[in-house]
Design a protein around this motif. Structure first.
Motif, mmCIF file in Angstrom:
data_model
loop_
_atom_site.group_PDB
_atom_site.id
_atom_site.type_symbol
_atom_site.label_atom_id
_atom_site.label_comp_id
_atom_site.label_asym_id
_atom_site.label_seq_id
_atom_site.Cartn_x
_atom_site.Cartn_y
_atom_site.Cartn_z
ATOM 1 N N ILE A 25 0.681 -1.187 -0.105
ATOM 2 C CA ILE A 25 -0.178 -0.106 -0.050
ATOM 3 C C ILE A 25 0.626 1.168 -0.028
ATOM 4 O O ILE A 25 0.590 2.183 -0.798
ATOM 5 C CB ILE A 25 -1.003 -0.015 1.197
ATOM 6 C CG1 ILE A 25 -2.039 -1.079 0.961
ATOM 7 C CG2 ILE A 25 -1.448 1.338 1.238
ATOM 8 C CD1 ILE A 25 -2.958 -1.464 2.254
ATOM 9 N N THR A 26 1.799 1.579 0.997
ATOM 10 C CA THR A 26 2.789 2.392 0.922
ATOM 11 C C THR A 26 3.560 2.903 -0.404
ATOM 12 O O THR A 26 3.267 4.162 -0.815
ATOM 13 C CB THR A 26 3.791 2.162 2.139
ATOM 14 O OG1 THR A 26 2.957 2.272 3.314
ATOM 15 C CG2 THR A 26 4.583 3.802 2.218
ATOM 16 N N GLU A 28 2.683 1.893 -3.356
ATOM 17 C CA GLU A 28 1.540 2.238 -4.442
ATOM 18 C C GLU A 28 1.117 3.658 -4.218
ATOM 19 O O GLU A 28 0.897 4.270 -5.006
ATOM 20 C CB GLU A 28 0.591 1.323 -4.453
ATOM 21 C CG GLU A 28 1.090 -0.151 -5.078
ATOM 22 C CD GLU A 28 -0.015 -1.146 -5.439
ATOM 23 O OE1 GLU A 28 -0.792 -0.642 -6.335
ATOM 24 O OE2 GLU A 28 -0.215 -2.218 -5.117
ATOM 25 N N LEU A 29 0.993 4.017 -2.985
ATOM 26 C CA LEU A 29 0.357 5.339 -2.954
ATOM 27 C C LEU A 29 1.365 6.465 -3.199
ATOM 28 O O LEU A 29 1.070 7.345 -3.701
ATOM 29 C CB LEU A 29 0.033 5.547 -1.339
ATOM 30 C CG LEU A 29 -1.095 4.873 -0.769
ATOM 31 C CD1 LEU A 29 -1.372 5.296 0.833
ATOM 32 C CD2 LEU A 29 -2.501 5.418 -1.554
ATOM 33 N N LYS A 32 3.039 8.308 -8.008
ATOM 34 C CA LYS A 32 2.007 9.491 -8.383
ATOM 35 C C LYS A 32 1.994 9.211 -10.135
ATOM 36 O O LYS A 32 1.320 10.006 -10.645
ATOM 37 C CB LYS A 32 2.794 10.780 -8.173
ATOM 38 C CG LYS A 32 3.046 11.112 -6.856
ATOM 39 C CD LYS A 32 1.768 10.890 -5.931
ATOM 40 C CE LYS A 32 1.978 11.293 -4.498
ATOM 41 N NZ LYS A 32 0.997 11.263 -3.355
ATOM 42 N N VAL A 37 -4.949 1.352 -8.127
ATOM 43 C CA VAL A 37 -3.619 0.339 -7.436
ATOM 44 C C VAL A 37 -4.231 -1.116 -8.196
ATOM 45 O O VAL A 37 -5.157 -1.020 -8.671
ATOM 46 C CB VAL A 37 -3.889 0.392 -6.094
ATOM 47 C CG1 VAL A 37 -3.718 1.778 -5.448
ATOM 48 C CG2 VAL A 37 -5.239 0.205 -5.572
ATOM 49 N N LEU A 45 -6.716 -2.374 0.839
ATOM 50 C CA LEU A 45 -7.345 -1.161 1.098
ATOM 51 C C LEU A 45 -8.465 -1.039 1.817
ATOM 52 O O LEU A 45 -9.002 -0.273 2.588
ATOM 53 C CB LEU A 45 -7.438 -0.330 -0.153
ATOM 54 C CG LEU A 45 -6.066 0.388 -0.405
ATOM 55 C CD1 LEU A 45 -6.148 1.058 -1.705
ATOM 56 C CD2 LEU A 45 -5.302 1.148 0.618
ATOM 57 N N LYS A 119 -6.809 8.943 -6.535
ATOM 58 C CA LYS A 119 -5.487 8.195 -5.621
ATOM 59 C C LYS A 119 -4.813 9.214 -5.153
ATOM 60 O O LYS A 119 -4.365 9.076 -3.877
ATOM 61 C CB LYS A 119 -5.112 7.302 -6.713
ATOM 62 C CG LYS A 119 -3.833 6.485 -6.154
ATOM 63 C CD LYS A 119 -3.061 5.716 -7.001
ATOM 64 C CE LYS A 119 -1.724 5.367 -6.357
ATOM 65 N NZ LYS A 119 -0.523 5.277 -7.334
ATOM 66 N N ASN A 120 -4.621 10.144 -5.786
ATOM 67 C CA ASN A 120 -3.379 11.294 -5.188
ATOM 68 C C ASN A 120 -3.731 11.968 -3.822
ATOM 69 O O ASN A 120 -3.162 12.533 -3.422
ATOM 70 C CB ASN A 120 -2.834 12.073 -6.197
ATOM 71 C CG ASN A 120 -1.909 11.491 -7.209
ATOM 72 O OD1 ASN A 120 -1.413 10.393 -6.850
ATOM 73 N ND2 ASN A 120 -1.494 12.079 -8.256
ATOM 74 N N LEU A 122 -5.893 10.311 -1.733
ATOM 75 C CA LEU A 122 -6.488 9.463 -0.783
ATOM 76 C C LEU A 122 -5.767 9.374 0.570
ATOM 77 O O LEU A 122 -6.367 9.588 1.672
ATOM 78 C CB LEU A 122 -6.299 7.837 -1.298
ATOM 79 C CG LEU A 122 -6.819 6.702 -0.435
ATOM 80 C CD1 LEU A 122 -8.367 6.710 -0.427
ATOM 81 C CD2 LEU A 122 -6.360 5.435 -1.457
ATOM 82 N N TRP A 123 -4.471 9.690 0.695
ATOM 83 C CA TRP A 123 -3.697 9.634 2.169
ATOM 84 C C TRP A 123 -4.235 10.907 2.672
ATOM 85 O O TRP A 123 -4.616 10.689 3.718
ATOM 86 C CB TRP A 123 -2.234 9.399 1.628
ATOM 87 C CG TRP A 123 -1.592 9.733 3.316
ATOM 88 C CD1 TRP A 123 -1.153 8.424 3.694
ATOM 89 C CD2 TRP A 123 -1.424 10.704 3.763
ATOM 90 N NE1 TRP A 123 -0.646 8.732 5.027
ATOM 91 C CE2 TRP A 123 -0.765 10.183 4.876
ATOM 92 C CE3 TRP A 123 -1.486 11.983 3.800
ATOM 93 C CZ2 TRP A 123 0.092 11.065 6.114
ATOM 94 C CZ3 TRP A 123 -0.625 13.026 4.741
ATOM 95 C CH2 TRP A 123 -0.254 12.431 5.824
ATOM 96 N N TRP A 185 -1.221 5.725 7.374
ATOM 97 C CA TRP A 185 -2.173 6.888 7.422
ATOM 98 C C TRP A 185 -1.843 8.123 8.115
ATOM 99 O O TRP A 185 -2.244 8.948 8.223
ATOM 100 C CB TRP A 185 -3.693 6.526 7.286
ATOM 101 C CG TRP A 185 -4.087 5.312 6.577
ATOM 102 C CD1 TRP A 185 -4.138 4.164 6.786
ATOM 103 C CD2 TRP A 185 -4.071 5.343 5.151
ATOM 104 N NE1 TRP A 185 -4.471 3.421 5.846
ATOM 105 C CE2 TRP A 185 -4.413 4.079 4.661
ATOM 106 C CE3 TRP A 185 -4.036 6.421 4.178
ATOM 107 C CZ2 TRP A 185 -4.513 3.761 3.316
ATOM 108 C CZ3 TRP A 185 -4.182 6.014 2.867
ATOM 109 C CH2 TRP A 185 -4.574 4.581 2.385
#
Length: 593
Positions: A25-26, A28-29, A32, A37, A45, A119-120, A122-123, A185
C-alpha cells in the motif's frame, strides 16, 4: 502420509501474505504516475476503509477516446453508534468539498461515505478523517464492521446511553491489532511529517481474535431494544437484543447469522435473518461476541467467498452444533477478554422469550428527557448535497457552526440533531425553511420509510440504478397510494442495484432488487419482494421477477388495492402480504386484470 492443505480463495492468500494488512500500500500510494492500484492492494485497502471504483457512466465515452477507466475511491468512516460532533460533521463536509465530489453519504450502518476521491488525494482524506478524531479502520474488509446501535438520545431511563457505551466498548475490543493503519495513514505528531517506517515487520502483530488471515468475510454487530429495532438487528452476524426489567438492562438475547447478501444464480446462496442463540448478562457481552467470532474465524468457508458469511457456517453446522462449538471456544474467549475461566455458564442458556416488538425512525422533534430536544431529519437516500431549492449542505454548515453541537446518524440514512436547547428550536426551523430543507411532516410515508444503496455509477457490483432511481419510483408509488386512500400507511420500501442487499431489501415490506439492464433502452429490471416488515424480523418473498423500473408502481397497484379491500383490522401491508402469500396475491392480480 501428507495432509492436504485446505483450499483457499485468492483473497485469503493476499491477506496471509500482507504482513498485517500492509502489503504494498505505501509504495503504491507513493507512485504518482498511476491513478489506481493493483487488484491485490484493492483487497487490502478495504480493511483501511476504502474501495477503488470507477465512474461507469464514463466507460463507453472514455473507450471511444482511447482512455482507461475514470478511477476514484470511496472512503468510509467507522462511527460506532453513529455519534458525531458538530466539528466532525463540518470536517467531513470540508474534506468532501476539497478532496471528494462535494457530497457526503450517510450509510445504512450509521456511517459516512465520501465519494470521488482520486488516488493522489487518498492519503490526505484518510489522514484528515483521523485529524477530526474519526477513523476509517475496519469500516470495510473481512473484520467486524461499524458497530451499530439505536442512535436516539432518549435519556429518560438511561437505557440507550448504556447501549451506546456498549457499542463503543465492543468497537474497541474487535478492532484489529495490526499497527499498519497507523503506519500508513497517520503523521508523526512531533514532526508533522508523514510517519515513515523502515519496512514492514517480518511477521504481523499477534491478533488473538483475528489471527493472521482475519475473518473469511465481513462481520456485522448491532444492539437494539425490543420496542425499537431501528437498526435491524436480525440482519447482522451478531444481533444483541436488550432485555429489560423496568428501566434496568439485565442482559441480551444474542442472535447470530443474519446477512442480506445473495447470488441468485447459486442455489446455495440466500439472505437470512439471524437465529436466536442464547441469553447473556450485560457484563458477559464481550466474551460471547469473541467466542462467536473465533468460531467463524476457524470454521468459516475460506475457499468460496460466496459461502463465507456466518449465516452459511451456521446453516452447514446446524444451530445446535454451532452453539456447542461456541461453548467450546468460551474459555479462549474469556482469556482474550481477561475474565476468569468459567465466567459464562456452560452450557449456554436458551434465549429469553423477549423479542422485537416495534420500530421507531426517530424523525421529527423529540424531548430527550434531560431538558433538551433532538430533531430527526429525513435525508433522501442519505445524500447530503445542495441541489436546486434544497440546500441541505449549506443548512448543515450553518447549524453545526453555531446552533447544534452534535448529531447521530441512523440506519435509515437519516440524521438526528441532538442536545438542542428549547430556545433554539424556532431558529433551527427557520434555517431549515430558508434553505428548502424538507422535514418529516413534508414528505409521504412511502418516502419516509424508503432508502436505497448507491449503485450506479460507482459501485462495481451494481446491475441497475438504485439511489438515482428510487426517488422517481417513490413518486409513482405515492400517486398509486394516494389514489387508493392509503397515503397514511407505514411500510418500508428499499431498493438495491444488485442482489447483495446493502439496503436490506429482503426483510422490508417492499424490496426492489436490481436484476438486469435492458441492453437497448438502458432501463433496469427488478425483482419485487413482498411480506417483510418495519420491525425487521420477517423475510420477504419474491412476488415478481424482472419488472421494468417504469412498471414497478403499476405492478404494485393491484396488490395495494387487494390490501385496501381485504386487510384485517390493524393489519400492516407486510403482514397482509405474508398472510395471503405471494402466489395468491399474484393469482388475484391476474384475475383483476
Amino acid at each position: 502420509m501428507t495432509t492436504e492443505e485446505p483450499k483457499k480463495s485468492k483473497v485469503e492468500l493476499i491477506k496471509e501474505a500482507s504482513v498485517g494488512l500492509r502489503g504494498s500500500i505505501t509504495a503504491e500510494l507513493a507512485d504518482k504516475t498511476t491513478d489506481h492500484v493493483v487488484d491485490a492492494t484493492t483487497k487490502l485497502l478495504k480493511f483501511h476503509g476504502t474501495y477503488q471504483q470507477d465512474d461507469r457512466d464514463l466507460r463507453k465515452s472514455r473507450r471511444k477516446e482511447g482512455l482507461g477507466k475514470a478511477y476514484s475511491f470511496m472512503v468510509r468512516n467507522r462511527i460506532p453508534g453513529g455519534k458525531m460532533t458538530a466539528a466532525q460533521f463540518l470536517g467531513e463536509l470540508d474534506i468532501a468539498d476539497e478532496l471528494g465530489n462535494g457530497t457526503i453519504r450517510i450509510t445504512t450502518r450509521q456511517s459516512i461515505q465520501l465519494h470521488g476521491v482520486v488516488k493522489n488525494n487518498l492519503w490526505d482524506v484518510i489522514h484528515r478523517i483521523n485529524e477530526i478524531k474519526l477513523s476509517t479502520q475496519s469500516a470495510c474488509g473481512d473484520v467486524t464492521r461499524n458497530v451499530c446501535c439505536c442512535p436516539a438520545p432518549l435519556r429518560q431511563n438511561g437505557l440507550r446511553d448504556q447501549l451506546q457505551q456498549l457499542a463503543d466498548e465492543i468497537a474497541v475490543h474487535v478492532r484489529p491489532k495490526t499497527a499498519a493503519y497507523h503506519e500508513i495513514w497517520i503523521k508523526d505528531p512531533d514532526t508533522g511529517e508523514r510517519e515513515q517506517v523502515v519496512g514492514p515487520p517480518a511477521e504481523p502483530e499477534p491478533d488473538p481474535i483475528y489471527g493472521k488471515a482475519y475473518l473469511p468475510r465481513k462481520f456485522k454487530i448491532a444492539l437494539a431494544l425490543c420496542d425499537d429495532n431501528c437498526i435491524d438487528i436480525y440482519d447482522n452476524d451478531v444481533g444483541l437484543l436488550g432485555v429489560t426489567e423496568g428501566d434496568k438492562l439485565i442482559g441480551f438475547n444474542v442472535l447470530a447469522g443474519g446477512g442480506m447478501g445473495t447470488t441468485p444464480s447459486k442455489k446455495n446462496c440466500f439472505p437470512a435473518l439471524a437465529k436466536r442463540l442464547t441469553f447473556v448478562e450485560t457484563e458477559h457481552l464481550l466474551p460471547i461476541i469473541t467466542a462467536i467470532i473465533l468460531v467463524q474465524r476457524d470454521f468459516g468457508n475460506r475457499a468460496d467467498r460466496s459461502q463465507a458469511r456466518l449465516k452459511y457456517t451456521i446453516h452447514n453446522m446446524g444451530l445446535p452444533a454451532f452453539k456447542r462449538k461456541v461453548e467450546e471456544y468460551l474459555s479462549e474467549a474469556e482469556s482474550i477478554c481477561g475474565v476468569p475461566n468459567g465466567t459464562l455458564p456452560r452450557p449456554l442458556p436458551a434465549p429469553r422469550p423477549d423479542d422485537v416488538t416495534g420500530h421507531d425512525d426517530h424523525m421529527g422533534w423529540h424531548e430527550q428527557g434531560d431538558g433538551k430536544w433532538f430533531l430527526g431529519l429525513p435525508i433522501e437516500n442519505g445524500r447530503v448535497k445542495d441541489e436546486g431549492d434544497q440546500r441541505l449542505k449549506t443548512a448543515f454548515r450553518l447549524l453545526f457552526s453555531d446552533l447544534v453541537t452534535n448529531c447521530r446518524l441512523t440506519a435509515q440514512q437519516n440524521i438526528l440533531l441532538c442536545d438542542i436547547e428549547p430556545s433554539q428550536r424556532e431558529t433551527i426551523q427557520q434555517v431549515l425553511a430558508d434553505h428548502g430543507v424538507v422535514t418529516v411532516d413534508q414528505i409521504s410515508n412511502a418516502r419516509r420509510f424508503s432508502f436505497a444503496c448507491p449503485a450506479l455509477p460507482t459501485c462495481g457490483l451494481a446491475v441497475t440504478e438504485s439511489e438515482r432511481a428510487l426517488p422517481g419510483v417513490i413518486d409513482d408509488i405515492e400517486a398509486e397510494l394516494s389514489g387508493l386512500g392509503l397515503a397514511d400507511e407505514q411500510f418500508s420500501i428499499r431498493m438495491t442495484g444488485c442482489p447483495n442487499g446493502c439496503a436490506r431489501p429482503y426483510n422490508s415490506d417492499v424490496g426492489l432488487v436490481g436484476r438486469s439492464m435492458d441492453g437497448k433502452t438502458g432501463e433496469g429490471r427488478y425483482t419485487i419482494f413482498l411480506g417483510g416488515n418495519l420491525r425487521g424480523n420477517r423475510m420477504a418473498e419474491i412476488y415478481k421477477d424482472q419488472v421494468p423500473r417504469s412498471e414497478i408502481a403499476s405492478t404494485l397497484r393491484s396488490v395495494f388495492f387487494q390490501f385496501k379491500e381485504s386487510r384485517g383490522s390493524g393489519e400492516s401491508f407486510g403482514e397482509y402480504c405474508e398472510r395471503i402469500g405471494v402466489e395468491e396475491l399474484a393469482k388475484n392480480c391476474e384475475v383483476a386484470t
